[in-house]
Design an enzyme around this catalytic site. Structure first.
Site, PDB file in Angstrom:
ATOM      1  N   LYS A   3      25.867 -76.490   8.657  1.00  0.00           N
ATOM      2  CA  LYS A   3      26.483 -77.464   7.746  1.00  0.00           C
ATOM      3  C   LYS A   3      27.652 -78.102   8.469  1.00  0.00           C
ATOM      4  O   LYS A   3      28.193 -77.530   9.411  1.00  0.00           O
ATOM      5  CB  LYS A   3      26.979 -76.753   6.482  1.00  0.00           C
ATOM      6  CG  LYS A   3      27.174 -77.665   5.288  1.00  0.00           C
ATOM      7  CD  LYS A   3      25.900 -77.899   4.520  1.00  0.00           C
ATOM      8  CE  LYS A   3      26.110 -78.944   3.433  1.00  0.00           C
ATOM      9  NZ  LYS A   3      24.952 -79.075   2.547  1.00  0.00           N
ATOM     10  N   LYS A  20      18.575 -70.445   1.856  1.00  0.00           N
ATOM     11  CA  LYS A  20      17.818 -71.527   1.209  1.00  0.00           C
ATOM     12  C   LYS A  20      16.710 -72.013   2.131  1.00  0.00           C
ATOM     13  O   LYS A  20      15.561 -72.165   1.734  1.00  0.00           O
ATOM     14  CB  LYS A  20      18.783 -72.670   0.899  1.00  0.00           C
ATOM     15  CG  LYS A  20      18.137 -73.868   0.251  1.00  0.00           C
ATOM     16  CD  LYS A  20      19.100 -75.041   0.184  1.00  0.00           C
ATOM     17  CE  LYS A  20      20.426 -74.606  -0.427  1.00  0.00           C
ATOM     18  NZ  LYS A  20      21.282 -75.754  -0.739  1.00  0.00           N
ATOM     19  N   ASN A  34      23.653 -88.668  -5.734  1.00  0.00           N
ATOM     20  CA  ASN A  34      22.242 -88.604  -5.367  1.00  0.00           C
ATOM     21  C   ASN A  34      21.477 -87.559  -6.181  1.00  0.00           C
ATOM     22  O   ASN A  34      20.422 -87.853  -6.758  1.00  0.00           O
ATOM     23  CB  ASN A  34      22.160 -88.302  -3.861  1.00  0.00           C
ATOM     24  CG  ASN A  34      20.742 -88.046  -3.426  1.00  0.00           C
ATOM     25  OD1 ASN A  34      20.234 -86.926  -3.541  1.00  0.00           O
ATOM     26  ND2 ASN A  34      20.077 -89.069  -2.970  1.00  0.00           N
ATOM     27  N   GLN A  84      22.983 -72.031   3.232  1.00  0.00           N
ATOM     28  CA  GLN A  84      21.882 -72.809   3.789  1.00  0.00           C
ATOM     29  C   GLN A  84      20.880 -71.928   4.547  1.00  0.00           C
ATOM     30  O   GLN A  84      19.684 -72.192   4.550  1.00  0.00           O
ATOM     31  CB  GLN A  84      22.461 -73.886   4.713  1.00  0.00           C
ATOM     32  CG  GLN A  84      21.512 -75.028   5.022  1.00  0.00           C
ATOM     33  CD  GLN A  84      21.494 -76.101   3.947  1.00  0.00           C
ATOM     34  OE1 GLN A  84      22.538 -76.472   3.415  1.00  0.00           O
ATOM     35  NE2 GLN A  84      20.321 -76.595   3.609  1.00  0.00           N
ATOM     36  N   ASP A  96      24.973 -85.104   2.339  1.00  0.00           N
ATOM     37  CA  ASP A  96      25.494 -84.218   1.289  1.00  0.00           C
ATOM     38  C   ASP A  96      26.497 -85.081   0.534  1.00  0.00           C
ATOM     39  O   ASP A  96      26.407 -86.324   0.573  1.00  0.00           O
ATOM     40  CB  ASP A  96      26.142 -82.956   1.900  1.00  0.00           C
ATOM     41  CG  ASP A  96      26.470 -81.883   0.854  1.00  0.00           C
ATOM     42  OD1 ASP A  96      25.569 -81.186   0.400  1.00  0.00           O
ATOM     43  OD2 ASP A  96      27.656 -81.760   0.469  1.00  0.00           O
TER      44      ASP A  96
HETATM   45  P1  NAP Z   1      27.055 -87.398  -3.978  1.00  0.00           P
HETATM   46  O1  NAP Z   1      25.930 -88.358  -4.036  1.00  0.00           O
HETATM   47  O2  NAP Z   1      28.209 -87.698  -3.107  1.00  0.00           O
HETATM   48  O3  NAP Z   1      27.570 -87.167  -5.483  1.00  0.00           O
HETATM   49  C1  NAP Z   1      28.533 -86.193  -5.765  1.00  0.00           C
HETATM   50  C2  NAP Z   1      28.859 -86.244  -7.244  1.00  0.00           C
HETATM   51  O4  NAP Z   1      29.646 -85.110  -7.576  1.00  0.00           O
HETATM   52  C3  NAP Z   1      29.674 -87.453  -7.637  1.00  0.00           C
HETATM   53  O5  NAP Z   1      29.376 -87.781  -8.962  1.00  0.00           O
HETATM   54  C4  NAP Z   1      31.100 -86.925  -7.516  1.00  0.00           C
HETATM   55  O6  NAP Z   1      32.050 -87.617  -8.329  1.00  0.00           O
HETATM   56  C5  NAP Z   1      30.951 -85.523  -7.997  1.00  0.00           C
HETATM   57  N1  NAP Z   1      31.963 -84.671  -7.338  1.00  0.00           N
HETATM   58  C6  NAP Z   1      32.076 -84.421  -6.014  1.00  0.00           C
HETATM   59  N2  NAP Z   1      33.116 -83.623  -5.763  1.00  0.00           N
HETATM   60  C7  NAP Z   1      33.687 -83.401  -6.951  1.00  0.00           C
HETATM   61  C8  NAP Z   1      34.803 -82.641  -7.344  1.00  0.00           C
HETATM   62  N3  NAP Z   1      35.557 -81.971  -6.457  1.00  0.00           N
HETATM   63  N4  NAP Z   1      35.085 -82.611  -8.673  1.00  0.00           N
HETATM   64  C9  NAP Z   1      34.316 -83.269  -9.572  1.00  0.00           C
HETATM   65  N5  NAP Z   1      33.241 -84.004  -9.242  1.00  0.00           N
HETATM   66  C10 NAP Z   1      32.938 -84.067  -7.957  1.00  0.00           C
HETATM   67  O7  NAP Z   1      26.549 -85.948  -3.533  1.00  0.00           O
HETATM   68  P2  NAP Z   1      25.131 -85.263  -3.807  1.00  0.00           P
HETATM   69  O8  NAP Z   1      24.320 -85.407  -2.580  1.00  0.00           O
HETATM   70  O9  NAP Z   1      24.598 -85.700  -5.119  1.00  0.00           O
HETATM   71  O10 NAP Z   1      25.554 -83.718  -3.887  1.00  0.00           O
HETATM   72  C11 NAP Z   1      25.896 -83.063  -5.101  1.00  0.00           C
HETATM   73  C12 NAP Z   1      25.763 -81.566  -4.946  1.00  0.00           C
HETATM   74  O11 NAP Z   1      24.412 -81.241  -4.588  1.00  0.00           O
HETATM   75  C13 NAP Z   1      26.631 -80.932  -3.859  1.00  0.00           C
HETATM   76  O12 NAP Z   1      27.002 -79.625  -4.253  1.00  0.00           O
HETATM   77  C14 NAP Z   1      25.673 -80.829  -2.692  1.00  0.00           C
HETATM   78  O13 NAP Z   1      26.071 -79.833  -1.763  1.00  0.00           O
HETATM   79  C15 NAP Z   1      24.407 -80.453  -3.415  1.00  0.00           C
HETATM   80  N6  NAP Z   1      23.167 -80.686  -2.661  1.00  0.00           N
HETATM   81  C16 NAP Z   1      22.833 -81.934  -2.252  1.00  0.00           C
HETATM   82  C17 NAP Z   1      21.652 -82.131  -1.552  1.00  0.00           C
HETATM   83  C18 NAP Z   1      21.187 -83.498  -1.141  1.00  0.00           C
HETATM   84  O14 NAP Z   1      20.060 -83.617  -0.696  1.00  0.00           O
HETATM   85  N7  NAP Z   1      21.980 -84.542  -1.267  1.00  0.00           N
HETATM   86  C19 NAP Z   1      20.816 -81.037  -1.286  1.00  0.00           C
HETATM   87  C20 NAP Z   1      21.158 -79.772  -1.760  1.00  0.00           C
HETATM   88  C21 NAP Z   1      22.338 -79.621  -2.448  1.00  0.00           C
HETATM   89  P3  NAP Z   1      33.210 -88.518  -7.633  1.00  0.00           P
HETATM   90  O15 NAP Z   1      32.501 -89.777  -7.225  1.00  0.00           O
HETATM   91  O16 NAP Z   1      34.228 -88.725  -8.689  1.00  0.00           O
HETATM   92  O17 NAP Z   1      33.718 -87.711  -6.468  1.00  0.00           O
END
Ligand code: NAP
Length: 434
Positions: A114, A102, A229, A99, A154
């Site tokens: 974080k 980034k 998300n 982070q 996240d």
């Molecule tokens: P989210 O809405 O909670 O969605 C996470 C997704 O990833 C779900 O489909 C989940 O499936 C899957 N997942 C999570 N852990 C997993 C695992 N151990 N094995 C397989 N699938 C898994 O989270 P998100 O905000 O979209 O974040 C996704 C990624 O983007 C993360 O790496 C996060 O750090 C990164 N990110 C997010 C943001 C943001 O603004 N939200 C910004 C920068 C980076 P299940 O429901 O089956 O767990």
């Protein structure tokens, strides 16, 4: 490793950055003299706390809460909270470390941090999630503030959780301090386009990488992992730009839709019903099928968007993508591609956008949310989207130019690590040994 045992993700993230910095240290000996690496890898502060809460049956559960305040040379600590059973101090440190760079790349004056918990929100009722968030914030509130540390969402932390966390912060502190959290609801301090920003930004970054090679997203097929998300908004932006996303996934498997993902149906299942992607295949009809336990990367496509979690795309997956002729990979998730897989993609000439650059759109719009909060204003969606597009363009420019400057044209990993590092390093140098 002796100092930070059993933190493989943190070691991986640090190694990946340090491996690309050798030429910078050769060119700028003052960085080594100032002990910059030693200071950068040690968080300014690490907070670990007990989070007790009661479920709907009155049973008491105890989770562990974390906030790692990694580096504030450029601004208040900024970074999301993750609620997932896999969360531990090493995972939080890897995310906080990434982070720093980034956030520096966005150029917006935010430090790196974080946090999160090993709490698993899956299958929990709204009131259980609320009680957990209230307990979590009861400790966290001592450590955060609009000028100190500004958490966001996240994995497992979306609009619902940010709402409960903000409510408890406001109640305990008796302050309307909108800038203490980002990802708030619109109408109570949230920014337009914040939920969309990470996914949109990752697609915009892919478009920039393709444009640099004379290509475009229009007419291309895409594989997307995840269904949260980031994945949903990646799919949305791909469709807006004329590409055809074919897949979505969760921890149980992936769905592939020959006609392209029906976003309204996927959203209904994931956002409204909080269901699983397997239900998409059941409801969509003949064009879609669910592959339990499968790897989404086996679906042939022109561009790939890992948007779920760390280390979800390994060497074998990278080989499959290359065999299938993938042109670009843009990391919506943090560190989803293993180091060996990155090497395979880069050696095959695939345009590879590392998360530090490609998924910085989310935190960038969080910083715009802080700016709106500080000015007690709310910008229209069109303005935020324009600023997001400009920021992603500028991140693409600075990473490519830095890569060229250090003799690695087209290598966005080197470019992002060095460009982010230089900004933080210069601020740390100017501020003395602290
Ligand atoms: P989210 O809405 O909670 O969605 C996470 C997704 O990833 C779900 O489909 C989940 O499936 C899957 N997942 C999570 N852990 C997993 C695992 N151990 N094995 C397989 N699938 C898994 O989270 P998100 O905000 O979209 O974040 C996704 C990624 O983007 C993360 O790496 C996060 O750090 C990164 N990110 C997010 C943001 C943001 O603004 N939200 C910004 C920068 C980076 P299940 O429901 O089956 O767990």
């Amino acid at each position: 490793e002796r100092r930070n045992p059993a933190q493989p993700e943190f070691h991986q993230a640090v190694r990946e950055v340090l491996e690309t910095l050798a030429p910078v240290f050769a060119a700028r000996p003052e960085y080594a003299e100032a002990g910059l690496v030693e200071r950068l890898v040690e968080p300014e502060r690490q907070i670990i706390f007990r989070v007790p809460w009661q479920d709907d049956h009155g049973r008491v559960h105890v989770n562990r809460g974390y906030r790692v305040e990694f580096n504030s040379a450029l601004g208040p600590y900024k970074g999301g909270l993750r609620f997932h059973p896999s969360v531990n101090i090493g995972v939080v440190k890897f995310l906080g470390f990434e982070q720093i760079f980034k956030n520096a790349l966005t150029g917006l004056g935010i430090g790196g941090g974080k946090g999160g918990s090993d709490f698993d929100p899956r299958g929990r009722s709204d009131s259980e999630v609320m009680r957990f968030c209230q307990s979590f914030m009861t400790e966290l509130h001592r450590h955060i503030g609009e000028h100190t540390d500004v958490p966001a969402g996240d994995i497992g932390v979306g609009g619902r959780e940010i709402g409960y966390l903000f409510g408890q912060y406001r109640r305990i502190t008796n302050r309307w301090e909108a800038g203490v959290l980002t990802g708030k609801g619109q109408g109570w301090g949230g920014s337009a386009i914040r939920p969309e920003a990470t996914g949109y930004g990752s697609v915009l970054f892919a478009a920039e990488m393709l444009a640099a090679r004379g290509g475009a997203l229009d007419g291309l097929t895409a594989v997307v992992s995840g269904s949260g998300n980031v994945a949903l908004h990646t799919i949305e932006k791909l469709q807006q730009l004329g590409a055809n996303p074919l897949t979505a996934s969760d921890s149980e498997g992936y769905v592939v839709d020959d006609k392209g993902i029906d976003l309204a149906l996927l959203r209904q299942i994931k956002e409204a019903e909080r269901g699983r992607v397997s239900e998409y295949a059941q409801r969509r009809g003949a064009s879609a099928r669910f592959v339990r336990g499968g790897r989404v990367w086996e679906v042939p496509a022109d561009v790939a968007f890992p948007s779920a979690t760390q280390n979800e795309l390994d060497e074998a997956d990278a080989r499959t993508l290359v065999q299938n002729g993938v042109k670009a990979v843009s990391e919506g998730a943090n560190m989803p591609t293993t180091p060996a897989a990155v090497r395979i993609l880069q050696e095959a000439g695939v345009a590879f956008g590392p998360g530090k650059a490609a998924n910085a759109g989310g935190v960038a719009v969080s910083a715009l949310e802080m700016a709106q909060n500080a000015g007690r204003s709310a910008w229209p969606a069109a303005r935020v989207e324009e600023e997001l597009a400009a920021i992603m363009r500028s991140i693409h420019t600075v990473t490519s130019e830095t890569a060229v400057r250090y003799g690695a044209p087209g290598d966005y990993v080197t470019g992002a690590n060095i460009a982010g590092f230089e900004r933080v390093a210069d601020a740390m140098l100017a501020q003395g040994v602290i």
